[in-house]
Design a protein around this motif. Structure first.
Motif, PDB file in Angstrom:
ATOM      1  N   ASN A  20       0.883  -1.048  -0.110  1.00 30.39           N
ATOM      2  CA  ASN A  20      -0.070  -0.101  -0.110  1.00 30.39           C
ATOM      3  C   ASN A  20       0.936   1.281   0.105  1.00 30.39           C
ATOM      4  OD1 ASN A  20      -1.634   2.108   0.676  1.00 30.39           O
ATOM      5  ND2 ASN A  20      -2.912   0.895   2.070  1.00 30.39           N
ATOM      6  N   VAL A  21       0.948   2.010  -1.041  1.00 32.42           N
ATOM      7  CA  VAL A  21       1.814   3.260  -1.316  1.00 32.42           C
ATOM      8  C   VAL A  21       1.550   4.177  -0.451  1.00 32.42           C
ATOM      9  CG1 VAL A  21       2.634   2.433  -3.510  1.00 32.42           C
ATOM     10  CG2 VAL A  21       0.924   4.010  -2.967  1.00 32.42           C
ATOM     11  N   TYR A  59      11.027  14.001   2.237  1.00 32.22           N
ATOM     12  CA  TYR A  59      10.909  14.673   0.949  1.00 32.22           C
ATOM     13  C   TYR A  59      11.102  13.613  -0.439  1.00 32.22           C
ATOM     14  CZ  TYR A  59      11.221  18.967   3.718  1.00 32.22           C
ATOM     15  OH  TYR A  59      11.231  19.624   4.785  1.00 32.22           O
ATOM     16  N   SER A  60      11.880  12.274  -0.249  1.00 34.12           N
ATOM     17  CA  SER A  60      11.781  11.482  -1.238  1.00 34.12           C
ATOM     18  C   SER A  60      10.298  10.711  -1.047  1.00 34.12           C
ATOM     19  CB  SER A  60      12.833  10.356  -0.642  1.00 34.12           C
ATOM     20  OG  SER A  60      13.965  11.058  -0.922  1.00 34.12           O
ATOM     21  N   PHE A  61      10.069  10.658  -2.373  1.00 29.33           N
ATOM     22  CA  PHE A  61       8.487  10.032  -2.273  1.00 29.33           C
ATOM     23  C   PHE A  61       8.152   9.230  -3.721  1.00 29.33           C
ATOM     24  CE2 PHE A  61       9.366  13.577  -5.046  1.00 29.33           C
ATOM     25  CZ  PHE A  61       8.377  13.333  -6.411  1.00 29.33           C
ATOM     26  N   THR A  62       7.126   8.532  -3.668  1.00 24.61           N
ATOM     27  CA  THR A  62       6.727   7.917  -4.786  1.00 24.61           C
ATOM     28  C   THR A  62       5.376   8.237  -5.615  1.00 24.61           C
ATOM     29  OG1 THR A  62       6.328   5.657  -5.599  1.00 24.61           O
ATOM     30  CG2 THR A  62       5.206   6.257  -3.563  1.00 24.61           C
ATOM     31  N   ASN A  63       5.282   8.113  -6.774  1.00 26.67           N
ATOM     32  CA  ASN A  63       4.176   8.467  -7.624  1.00 26.67           C
ATOM     33  C   ASN A  63       3.529   7.121  -7.796  1.00 26.67           C
ATOM     34  OD1 ASN A  63       4.095  11.391  -7.550  1.00 26.67           O
ATOM     35  ND2 ASN A  63       5.571  11.154  -9.372  1.00 26.67           N
ATOM     36  N   SER A 119       1.697   3.411  -7.962  1.00 30.77           N
ATOM     37  CA  SER A 119       0.292   2.668  -7.379  1.00 30.77           C
ATOM     38  C   SER A 119       0.627   1.525  -6.656  1.00 30.77           C
ATOM     39  CB  SER A 119      -0.688   2.568  -8.505  1.00 30.77           C
ATOM     40  OG  SER A 119      -0.593   3.560  -9.610  1.00 30.77           O
ATOM     41  N   ASN A 120      -0.385   1.102  -5.790  1.00 30.46           N
ATOM     42  CA  ASN A 120      -0.425  -0.149  -5.123  1.00 30.46           C
ATOM     43  C   ASN A 120       0.187  -1.153  -5.956  1.00 30.46           C
ATOM     44  OD1 ASN A 120      -1.361   1.135  -2.832  1.00 30.46           O
ATOM     45  ND2 ASN A 120      -3.283   0.772  -3.005  1.00 30.46           N
ATOM     46  N   SER A 121       1.224  -1.902  -5.742  1.00 33.15           N
ATOM     47  CA  SER A 121       1.888  -2.852  -6.353  1.00 33.15           C
ATOM     48  C   SER A 121       2.962  -3.526  -5.783  1.00 33.15           C
ATOM     49  CB  SER A 121       2.388  -2.207  -7.825  1.00 33.15           C
ATOM     50  OG  SER A 121       3.192  -2.942  -8.593  1.00 33.15           O
ATOM     51  N   GLU A 122       3.399  -4.569  -6.574  1.00 28.34           N
ATOM     52  CA  GLU A 122       4.778  -5.323  -5.876  1.00 28.34           C
ATOM     53  C   GLU A 122       6.110  -4.427  -6.217  1.00 28.34           C
ATOM     54  OE1 GLU A 122       2.958  -6.757  -8.366  1.00 28.34           O
ATOM     55  OE2 GLU A 122       1.629  -8.022  -7.286  1.00 28.34           O
ATOM     56  N   ILE A 123       5.875  -3.598  -7.193  1.00 29.12           N
ATOM     57  CA  ILE A 123       7.072  -2.770  -7.656  1.00 29.12           C
ATOM     58  C   ILE A 123       6.704  -1.094  -6.977  1.00 29.12           C
ATOM     59  CG2 ILE A 123       8.648  -2.049  -9.347  1.00 29.12           C
ATOM     60  CD1 ILE A 123       7.835  -4.662 -10.839  1.00 29.12           C
ATOM     61  N   ILE A 124       7.607  -0.826  -6.485  1.00 34.76           N
ATOM     62  CA  ILE A 124       7.402   0.873  -6.235  1.00 34.76           C
ATOM     63  C   ILE A 124       8.551   1.479  -6.278  1.00 34.76           C
ATOM     64  CG2 ILE A 124       6.949   2.424  -4.062  1.00 34.76           C
ATOM     65  CD1 ILE A 124       4.747   0.419  -4.663  1.00 34.76           C
ATOM     66  N   SER A 125       8.395   2.642  -7.209  1.00 32.70           N
ATOM     67  CA  SER A 125       9.641   3.390  -7.347  1.00 32.70           C
ATOM     68  C   SER A 125       9.590   4.827  -6.413  1.00 32.70           C
ATOM     69  CB  SER A 125       9.917   3.940  -8.894  1.00 32.70           C
ATOM     70  OG  SER A 125       9.769   2.881  -9.735  1.00 32.70           O
ATOM     71  N   ILE A 126      10.874   4.873  -5.764  1.00 27.54           N
ATOM     72  CA  ILE A 126      11.083   6.008  -5.113  1.00 27.54           C
ATOM     73  C   ILE A 126      11.975   7.118  -5.605  1.00 27.54           C
ATOM     74  CG2 ILE A 126      11.735   6.927  -2.847  1.00 27.54           C
ATOM     75  CD1 ILE A 126      11.324   4.213  -1.675  1.00 27.54           C
ATOM     76  N   ILE A 127      11.358   8.376  -5.800  1.00 25.34           N
ATOM     77  CA  ILE A 127      11.925   9.351  -6.429  1.00 25.34           C
ATOM     78  C   ILE A 127      12.804   9.852  -5.221  1.00 25.34           C
ATOM     79  CG2 ILE A 127      12.049  11.642  -7.655  1.00 25.34           C
ATOM     80  CD1 ILE A 127       9.231  10.511  -8.748  1.00 25.34           C
ATOM     81  N   ILE A 128      14.088   9.844  -5.396  1.00 18.58           N
ATOM     82  CA  ILE A 128      14.978  10.538  -4.167  1.00 18.58           C
ATOM     83  C   ILE A 128      15.008  11.970  -4.462  1.00 18.58           C
ATOM     84  CG2 ILE A 128      17.433  10.441  -3.413  1.00 18.58           C
ATOM     85  CD1 ILE A 128      17.714   7.805  -4.757  1.00 18.58           C
ATOM     86  N   SER A 129      14.812  12.795  -3.224  1.00 15.39           N
ATOM     87  CA  SER A 129      14.530  14.152  -3.248  1.00 15.39           C
ATOM     88  C   SER A 129      15.971  14.842  -3.564  1.00 15.39           C
ATOM     89  CB  SER A 129      14.124  14.626  -1.992  1.00 15.39           C
ATOM     90  OG  SER A 129      15.129  14.622  -0.715  1.00 15.39           O
ATOM     91  N   SER A 130      16.072  15.812  -3.956  1.00 13.37           N
ATOM     92  CA  SER A 130      17.429  16.465  -4.220  1.00 13.37           C
ATOM     93  C   SER A 130      18.291  16.834  -3.132  1.00 13.37           C
ATOM     94  CB  SER A 130      17.165  17.985  -4.961  1.00 13.37           C
ATOM     95  OG  SER A 130      16.327  18.728  -4.157  1.00 13.37           O
ATOM     96  N   GLU A 131      17.511  16.990  -2.026  1.00 13.43           N
ATOM     97  CA  GLU A 131      18.194  17.363  -0.756  1.00 13.43           C
ATOM     98  C   GLU A 131      19.108  15.830  -0.309  1.00 13.43           C
ATOM     99  OE1 GLU A 131      15.037  17.975  -1.071  1.00 13.43           O
ATOM    100  OE2 GLU A 131      14.856  19.892  -0.238  1.00 13.43           O
ATOM    101  N   ASP A 132      18.382  14.616  -0.503  1.00  8.48           N
ATOM    102  CA  ASP A 132      18.922  13.349  -0.182  1.00  8.48           C
ATOM    103  C   ASP A 132      19.854  13.096  -1.359  1.00  8.48           C
ATOM    104  OD1 ASP A 132      17.327  12.893   2.146  1.00  8.48           O
ATOM    105  OD2 ASP A 132      15.833  11.953   0.955  1.00  8.48           O
ATOM    106  N   PHE A 133      19.707  13.108  -2.331  1.00  9.07           N
ATOM    107  CA  PHE A 133      20.302  13.035  -3.428  1.00  9.07           C
ATOM    108  C   PHE A 133      21.827  13.669  -3.425  1.00  9.07           C
ATOM    109  CE2 PHE A 133      22.335  13.493  -7.657  1.00  9.07           C
ATOM    110  CZ  PHE A 133      22.210  12.211  -8.325  1.00  9.07           C
ATOM    111  N   ASN A 134      21.637  15.082  -3.056  1.00  8.56           N
ATOM    112  CA  ASN A 134      23.041  15.741  -2.735  1.00  8.56           C
ATOM    113  C   ASN A 134      23.757  15.057  -1.570  1.00  8.56           C
ATOM    114  OD1 ASN A 134      22.541  17.543  -4.933  1.00  8.56           O
ATOM    115  ND2 ASN A 134      21.303  19.097  -3.734  1.00  8.56           N
ATOM    116  N   ILE A 135      23.223  14.816  -0.649  1.00  7.02           N
ATOM    117  CA  ILE A 135      23.842  14.440   0.665  1.00  7.02           C
ATOM    118  C   ILE A 135      24.472  12.790   0.270  1.00  7.02           C
ATOM    119  CG2 ILE A 135      23.633  13.254   2.958  1.00  7.02           C
ATOM    120  CD1 ILE A 135      21.346  15.318   3.437  1.00  7.02           C
TER     121      ILE A 135
END
Length: 123
Positions: free
Chosen positions: A36-37, A63-67, A69-85
């Motif tokens: 459940n996303v 701030y990292s999040f997903t777009n 849907s409920n599924s076995e596969i979830i993609s997380i978009i890493i926030s720019s803040e997390d990415f930079n660190i």
């Protein structure tokens, strides 16, 4: 007819594998069952350089999040803040050999609110 016997789902999901694309800041998680996303809490996910306790690491922010849907596969978009660190950490997520994931049981729940089987940071 009505079911004569009913056995609710008590099986907890597992994170089976993950893919990490640091070119675009995308973390793809592959679970054993549909999750459940809306229950996703990215602060319960960390990237480590190794399984050693002296490893470098970064815990994702909310701030990292997903777009996804409920599924076995979830993609997380890493926030720019997390990415930079993450990219500033010398030996975290620069290649397969230093890309490890640690997840808490409350990272995400399945469709019946069963918590994830955690992946701890162990030696």
């Amino acid at each position: 007819p009505q079911a004569e016997d009913f056995y609710p789902d008590f099986i907890r999901p597992t994170l089976d594998i993950f893919d990490l694309d640091m070119n675009i800041g995308l973390l793809t998680l592959y679970f054993s069952e549909t999750v459940n996303v809306s229950s996703l809490n990215t602060t319960y996910l960390s990237l480590f350089s190794s399984r050693d306790f002296s490893a470098l690491w970064h815990r994702l922010s909310n701030y990292s999040f997903t777009n996804s849907s409920n599924s076995e596969i979830i993609s997380i978009i890493i926030s720019s803040e997390d990415f930079n660190i993450i990219t500033q950490l010398e030996y975290v997520a620069t290649e397969i050999s230093n890309s490890f994931i640690v997840v808490h049981q409350e990272l995400i729940f399945d469709m019946n609110f069963n918590s994830l089987i955690p992946i701890p940071h162990t030696t």
